[in-house]
Design a protein around this motif. Structure first.
Motif, PDB file in Angstrom:
ATOM      1  N   ALA A  62       0.832  -1.192   0.000  1.00 10.61           N
ATOM      2  CA  ALA A  62       0.000   0.000   0.000  1.00 10.61           C
ATOM      3  C   ALA A  62       0.870   1.248   0.000  1.00 10.61           C
ATOM      4  O   ALA A  62       1.878   1.313   0.706  1.00 10.61           O
ATOM      5  CB  ALA A  62      -0.914  -0.004   1.223  1.00 10.61           C
ATOM      6  N   GLN A  63       0.480   2.220  -0.801  1.00 14.87           N
ATOM      7  CA  GLN A  63       1.253   3.464  -0.901  1.00 14.87           C
ATOM      8  C   GLN A  63       0.428   4.631  -0.384  1.00 14.87           C
ATOM      9  O   GLN A  63      -0.805   4.633  -0.448  1.00 14.87           O
ATOM     10  CB  GLN A  63       1.689   3.715  -2.339  1.00 14.87           C
ATOM     11  CG  GLN A  63       0.559   3.711  -3.349  1.00 14.87           C
ATOM     12  CD  GLN A  63       1.071   3.756  -4.780  1.00 14.87           C
ATOM     13  OE1 GLN A  63       1.712   4.713  -5.199  1.00 14.87           O
ATOM     14  NE2 GLN A  63       0.791   2.697  -5.536  1.00 14.87           N
ATOM     15  N   PHE A  64       1.124   5.642   0.137  1.00 13.41           N
ATOM     16  CA  PHE A  64       0.477   6.818   0.700  1.00 13.41           C
ATOM     17  C   PHE A  64       0.000   7.734  -0.430  1.00 13.41           C
ATOM     18  O   PHE A  64       0.749   8.023  -1.364  1.00 13.41           O
ATOM     19  CB  PHE A  64       1.473   7.562   1.596  1.00 13.41           C
ATOM     20  CG  PHE A  64       0.920   8.811   2.217  1.00 13.41           C
ATOM     21  CD1 PHE A  64       0.092   8.743   3.318  1.00 13.41           C
ATOM     22  CD2 PHE A  64       1.210  10.059   1.684  1.00 13.41           C
ATOM     23  CE1 PHE A  64      -0.424   9.885   3.907  1.00 13.41           C
ATOM     24  CE2 PHE A  64       0.709  11.216   2.255  1.00 13.41           C
ATOM     25  CZ  PHE A  64      -0.107  11.131   3.370  1.00 13.41           C
ATOM     26  N   VAL A 103      -3.348   3.361  -0.130  1.00 13.10           N
ATOM     27  CA  VAL A 103      -4.081   2.741  -1.229  1.00 13.10           C
ATOM     28  C   VAL A 103      -3.251   1.624  -1.846  1.00 13.10           C
ATOM     29  O   VAL A 103      -2.035   1.769  -2.048  1.00 13.10           O
ATOM     30  CB  VAL A 103      -4.413   3.781  -2.320  1.00 13.10           C
ATOM     31  CG1 VAL A 103      -5.020   3.112  -3.547  1.00 13.10           C
ATOM     32  CG2 VAL A 103      -5.363   4.835  -1.774  1.00 13.10           C
ATOM     33  N   CYS A 104      -3.899   0.508  -2.129  1.00  7.98           N
ATOM     34  CA  CYS A 104      -3.272  -0.539  -2.928  1.00  7.98           C
ATOM     35  C   CYS A 104      -3.540  -0.263  -4.396  1.00  7.98           C
ATOM     36  O   CYS A 104      -4.689   0.003  -4.780  1.00  7.98           O
ATOM     37  CB  CYS A 104      -3.817  -1.912  -2.548  1.00  7.98           C
ATOM     38  SG  CYS A 104      -2.887  -2.722  -1.231  1.00  7.98           S
ATOM     39  N   ARG A 105      -2.507  -0.310  -5.175  1.00  8.28           N
ATOM     40  CA  ARG A 105      -2.611  -0.054  -6.622  1.00  8.28           C
ATOM     41  C   ARG A 105      -1.836  -1.132  -7.355  1.00  8.28           C
ATOM     42  O   ARG A 105      -0.603  -1.216  -7.259  1.00  8.28           O
ATOM     43  CB  ARG A 105      -2.051   1.344  -6.914  1.00  8.28           C
ATOM     44  CG  ARG A 105      -1.718   1.620  -8.365  1.00  8.28           C
ATOM     45  CD  ARG A 105      -2.979   1.755  -9.233  1.00  8.28           C
ATOM     46  NE  ARG A 105      -2.524   1.957 -10.603  1.00  8.28           N
ATOM     47  CZ  ARG A 105      -2.289   0.973 -11.460  1.00  8.28           C
ATOM     48  NH1 ARG A 105      -2.489  -0.298 -11.078  1.00  8.28           N
ATOM     49  NH2 ARG A 105      -1.867   1.212 -12.683  1.00  8.28           N
ATOM     50  N   ILE A 106      -2.572  -2.012  -8.081  1.00  9.43           N
ATOM     51  CA  ILE A 106      -1.942  -3.123  -8.784  1.00  9.43           C
ATOM     52  C   ILE A 106      -2.520  -3.252 -10.196  1.00  9.43           C
ATOM     53  O   ILE A 106      -3.555  -2.673 -10.516  1.00  9.43           O
ATOM     54  CB  ILE A 106      -2.132  -4.460  -8.031  1.00  9.43           C
ATOM     55  CG1 ILE A 106      -3.623  -4.776  -7.848  1.00  9.43           C
ATOM     56  CG2 ILE A 106      -1.439  -4.421  -6.681  1.00  9.43           C
ATOM     57  CD1 ILE A 106      -3.875  -6.124  -7.198  1.00  9.43           C
ATOM     58  N   ASP A 118      -4.609  -0.613   4.404  1.00  9.29           N
ATOM     59  CA  ASP A 118      -3.931  -0.231   5.636  1.00  9.29           C
ATOM     60  C   ASP A 118      -2.455  -0.001   5.368  1.00  9.29           C
ATOM     61  O   ASP A 118      -1.872  -0.567   4.418  1.00  9.29           O
ATOM     62  CB  ASP A 118      -4.089  -1.328   6.700  1.00  9.29           C
ATOM     63  CG  ASP A 118      -5.535  -1.551   7.098  1.00  9.29           C
ATOM     64  OD1 ASP A 118      -6.275  -0.547   7.177  1.00  9.29           O
ATOM     65  OD2 ASP A 118      -5.912  -2.725   7.320  1.00  9.29           O
ATOM     66  N   ARG A 119      -1.842   0.810   6.175  1.00 13.91           N
ATOM     67  CA  ARG A 119      -0.409   1.084   6.040  1.00 13.91           C
ATOM     68  C   ARG A 119       0.388  -0.210   6.152  1.00 13.91           C
ATOM     69  O   ARG A 119       0.150  -1.030   7.045  1.00 13.91           O
ATOM     70  CB  ARG A 119       0.020   2.054   7.137  1.00 13.91           C
ATOM     71  CG  ARG A 119       1.488   2.452   7.058  1.00 13.91           C
ATOM     72  CD  ARG A 119       1.801   3.466   8.143  1.00 13.91           C
ATOM     73  NE  ARG A 119       3.180   3.904   8.061  1.00 13.91           N
ATOM     74  CZ  ARG A 119       3.718   4.832   8.847  1.00 13.91           C
ATOM     75  NH1 ARG A 119       2.960   5.411   9.782  1.00 13.91           N
ATOM     76  NH2 ARG A 119       4.978   5.180   8.717  1.00 13.91           N
ATOM     77  N   GLY A 120       1.286  -0.425   5.192  1.00  9.79           N
ATOM     78  CA  GLY A 120       2.118  -1.619   5.192  1.00  9.79           C
ATOM     79  C   GLY A 120       1.437  -2.859   4.638  1.00  9.79           C
ATOM     80  O   GLY A 120       2.050  -3.935   4.570  1.00  9.79           O
ATOM     81  N   GLU A 121       0.189  -2.763   4.211  1.00  7.79           N
ATOM     82  CA  GLU A 121      -0.553  -3.916   3.696  1.00  7.79           C
ATOM     83  C   GLU A 121       0.042  -4.405   2.386  1.00  7.79           C
ATOM     84  O   GLU A 121       0.393  -3.617   1.505  1.00  7.79           O
ATOM     85  CB  GLU A 121      -2.019  -3.545   3.493  1.00  7.79           C
ATOM     86  CG  GLU A 121      -2.880  -4.696   2.967  1.00  7.79           C
ATOM     87  CD  GLU A 121      -4.351  -4.320   2.870  1.00  7.79           C
ATOM     88  OE1 GLU A 121      -5.087  -4.992   2.123  1.00  7.79           O
ATOM     89  OE2 GLU A 121      -4.768  -3.355   3.546  1.00  7.79           O
TER      90      GLU A 121
END
Length: 473
Positions: A62-64, A103-106, A118-121
């Motif tokens: 996950a990125q900020f 946010v997760c972005r894939i 979540d942070r670090g997810e």
């Protein structure tokens, strides 16, 4: 002559739970266009951080994402909305979207995916365990919502927007699992453009909605329905206008709802606990308001009911303000004002209460809006529109100051004054019930038509998938 309206639950399951608004035929198709477009615009605001994340490179974790950066991107892409308007929208639908987020972005097989994380997810394709996600495949953007009413009951709300070269396709899907089967609603709106023979262009619309309620249970009326017009349509001031392509003027368009009700029916000729087909057909006419402007209402809101075996007796009728006594057919004289009531209630997507002609006349004339109920509240008295004061003994007045619409909003009855006056003004411009009533042959023709079959297959397929909410397709 009096008419008593039972205030029992409707035979049809309200689609309020599946897709707003709760309307009939043409009025539902009309409202779905505006509702769908507005919903997409709302999603662009609510999902603006996820929308911005789609422009970022894919990451394994996950990125900020900064709120300010996402807001700047949103305003660049939506120049017609200022920051104040934007914040008002987001505060209403999702206040947490106004904060910095992880946010997760894939990327998955040509699909861009983003979801709040979540942070670090560590990011994966399991977006459907999250409350919100967004995907993009070529020109198609899809918004995903999930909410759990109970640990074993998840609801899914999916909207997609696909901007093609010649048309925009918008879909809305509401889905949940009930008794082991997917139920819900699927709406599809195609907006295109056509050239008029007299010059100029006009937007065209092709609207359809499929609903599946599942089988009948002890507390839910089951069934399914498909709403559609007999061809795409457009609106212009002249009903005689002809456009390029297949679209016709809305005044030359018929709107159909082919429904199956698994819950029984009791009418004039049909009294059964077996499933029935309940078909409606709306003929739309152009009316002139007192100020000279044009408006559209259903001139003939028709209905047809028969058991699904398509044998035995049937009911076929049209909502009109007044009928004549016909001793050969055994039909009653009625002056209940059904056409005005039907037009008013559907125009404003009213739920729960259906104001009578006399109540609508109260609104138009600034009188207390009064309904009359039996002592136990189970029956509502519908007086003749020729004598609104003729109330049978045993019925008691109840004054309404607001009505509830299909969005759950309580609206002051005084705000409906001009609409009430308009509908009362136009009611005598055309003869009601001028079209031939539906017959069994008409119903069979609808169900065998390619348009009906194609639309039902297109919109109904999602409810048969093992994972109908999949936004990675």
């Amino acid at each position: 002559m009096k008419k008593i309206l039972l205030c029992a639950a409707s035979l049809l399951v309200s689609n309020q739970a599946f897709a707003k608004p709760h309307l009939q035929g043409y009025y539902q198709a009309k409202e779905l266009v505006g509702y769908t477009v507005n919903k997409i615009q709302q999603n662009k605001a609510e999902f603006f951080i996820l929308d911005y994340a789609l422009t970022l490179p894919a990451q394994l974790q996950a990125q900020f994402v900064s709120y300010n950066n996402a807001l700047g991107h949103f305003q660049t892409e939506n120049s017609g909305i200022n920051e104040t308007q934007f914040k008002r929208i987001v505060q209403k639908v999702n206040p947490s979207a106004l904060q910095d987020q992880y946010v997760c972005r894939i990327d998955i097989a040509g699909v861009k995916l983003a979801y709040a994380a979540d942070r670090g997810e560590e990011c994966s394709r399991q977006y459907d365990s999250k409350p919100r996600a967004i995907s993009q495949k070529e020109n198609k953007v899809t918004f995903f919502r999930r909410w759990d009413i109970a640990s074993n009951q998840s609801h899914f709300d999916i909207q997609s927007y696909d901007k093609g070269l010649s048309a925009e396709t918008m879909t809305l899907d509401y889905l949940l699992k009930f008794n082991g089967r997917w139920v819900g609603s699927s709406v599809r709106v195609i907006k295109a453009e056509a050239v008029l023979d007299g010059g100029g262009t006009v937007p065209t619309y092709d609207v359809a909605q499929y609903q599946y309620f599942g089988p009948h249970t002890d507390f839910v009326t089951g069934g399914e329905s498909l709403l559609y017009s007999d061809q795409p349509y457009f609106i212009s001031d002249r009903v005689t206008d002809i456009a390029s392509g297949t679209a016709k003027h809305i005044g030359n368009t018929v709107f159909n709802t082919v429904g199956l009700v698994d819950g029984g029916y009791r009418g004039r000729n049909v009294d059964t606990s077996n499933p029935v087909y309940w078909i409606s057909r709306d003929y739309v006419r152009q009316y002139t308001l007192e100020n000279g402007k044009k408006a559209y209402f259903v001139s003939d809101p028709q209905n047809f009911v028969i058991e699904t075996s398509m044998t035995g007796p049937s009911d076929s009728w049209v909502w009109v303000d007044e009928t004549e006594w016909n001793p050969d057919e055994g039909k009653d004289l009625s002056t209940s004002g059904d056409w005005v009531s039907h037009a008013f209630n559907n125009t404003h997507s009213l739920t729960g209460l259906s104001p009578t002609f006399c109540m609508i006349e109260d609104i138009a004339n600034d009188r207390p809006v009064t309904a009359y109920y039996s002592k136990d509240g189970g029956n509502m008295w519908v007086p003749s529109f020729k004598d609104c004061k003729a109330i049978d003994p045993g019925y008691y007045p109840k004054v309404y100051t607001y009505f509830t619409n299909g969005y759950g909003e309580q609206v002051d009855v005084r705000s409906y004054k001009q609409s009430a006056k308009d509908i009362l003004y136009v009611r005598n411009q055309y003869t009601q019930g001028g079209e031939e009533l539906m017959t069994l042959d008409d119903v069979k023709a609808m169900q065998s038509s390619l348009r009906y079959k194609d639309l039902k297959a297109e919109l109904g397929k999602r409810l048969s998938w093992s994972k109908p909410y999949d936004i990675l397709q």
